[in-house]
Scaffold this active site. Structure first.
Site, PDB file in Angstrom:
ATOM      1  N   SER A   1       1.670  -9.473 -11.274  1.00 19.84           N
ATOM      2  CA  SER A   1       0.946  -8.251 -10.906  1.00 19.84           C
ATOM      3  C   SER A   1      -0.545  -8.374 -11.173  1.00 19.84           C
ATOM      4  O   SER A   1      -0.966  -9.008 -12.134  1.00 19.84           O
ATOM      5  CB  SER A   1       1.512  -7.049 -11.672  1.00 19.84           C
ATOM      6  OG  SER A   1       1.291  -7.169 -13.055  1.00 19.84           O
ATOM      7  N   SER A   2      -1.357  -7.748 -10.321  1.00 18.80           N
ATOM      8  CA  SER A   2      -2.776  -8.041 -10.352  1.00 18.80           C
ATOM      9  C   SER A   2      -3.554  -7.069  -9.482  1.00 18.80           C
ATOM     10  O   SER A   2      -3.046  -6.024  -9.066  1.00 18.80           O
ATOM     11  CB  SER A   2      -3.000  -9.475  -9.865  1.00 18.80           C
ATOM     12  OG  SER A   2      -2.275  -9.692  -8.663  1.00 18.80           O
ATOM     13  N   GLN A   3      -4.800  -7.426  -9.171  1.00 20.63           N
ATOM     14  CA  GLN A   3      -5.673  -6.580  -8.374  1.00 20.63           C
ATOM     15  C   GLN A   3      -6.542  -7.454  -7.481  1.00 20.63           C
ATOM     16  O   GLN A   3      -6.941  -8.560  -7.861  1.00 20.63           O
ATOM     17  CB  GLN A   3      -6.564  -5.734  -9.293  1.00 20.63           C
ATOM     18  CG  GLN A   3      -7.517  -4.804  -8.579  1.00 20.63           C
ATOM     19  CD  GLN A   3      -8.345  -3.988  -9.556  1.00 20.63           C
ATOM     20  OE1 GLN A   3      -7.923  -3.749 -10.690  1.00 20.63           O
ATOM     21  NE2 GLN A   3      -9.525  -3.570  -9.144  1.00 20.63           N
TER      22      GLN A   3
END
Length: 208
Positions: free
Chosen positions: A173-175
């Site tokens: 998970s990240s941006q």
């Protein structure tokens, strides 16, 4: 459906370990551990998927560089920015939002705050991929999060990209942030679901 190459260690190692544990005959605990390893392998197989898509075509379009949910749309005196959160269920492959030339790929070490934290896009570990064409410069920021500990860029300075070309992947998970010139007309808003290479993020306003 293809699998990105960075996913193979995460898929094969727990798969092999799980099979070994299941056939070892060491008892119920080993069997349970083996099942969990295989489930982990199947999850990673899903996570590192590279689905076949049809790249959206059109003049003066800026496409989403990632899959996920729009966190924020903002602007200042010089640029407009769209920030997108990628959950562990989203495809984590990034694509070029425009056709153009890679000017630079810069790695910035930093923290691993949750993507929802307001300052995460500033202080977290990230890769900044700068792409330029006749309409200006575009910055794709691959930003690590609390689970994402590595951002991988597949491009380098001087590479020529077509619209929707694959440029990298983030592990877990990240941006992803996209910084665009001031004269674009943003087509997405907070809460929108976006698809890499498909969703139109913005278009060039030739009148400005």
């Amino acid at each position: 459906m293809q699998i990105v190459k960075e996913g193979y260690p995460f898929i094969l190692i727990p798969l092999i370990l799980g099979i070994v544990l299941l056939v070892s005959g060491f008892g119920k605990f080993a069997s349970l551990a083996g099942v969990l390893c295989i489930l982990d392998s199947l999850f990673c197989l899903y996570f590192f998927r590279d689905p076949k898509i049809e790249i959206t075509q059109g003049e003066n379009l800026i496409l989403s560089p990632c899959n996920g949910t729009v966190l924020e749309v903002s602007e200042n005196e010089t640029e407009k920015v769209v920030r997108v959160f990628l959950s562990v269920l989203d495809v984590h492959l990034q694509r070029s939002p425009i056709a153009g030339k890679v000017l630079s790929v810069e790695h910035k070490p930093g923290k691993f705050l949750k993507a929802m934290e307001p300052e995460s896009h500033i202080v977290n570990e990230q890769n900044v991929i700068t792409i330029e064409n006749e309409n200006g410069k575009y910055l794709v920021k691959q930003i690590a999060g609390i689970l994402a500990r590595r951002c991988v860029s597949w491009v380098k300075s001087g590479d020529i990209l077509k619209l929707g070309d694959k440029i990298g992947v983030i592990k877990f998970s990240s941006q992803v942030d996209l910084h665009m010139p001031k004269n674009v007309e943003v087509k997405v808003k907070k809460g929108n679901k976006v698809v890499s290479g498909v969703t139109i993020f913005a278009s060039i306003n030739k009148g400005n």
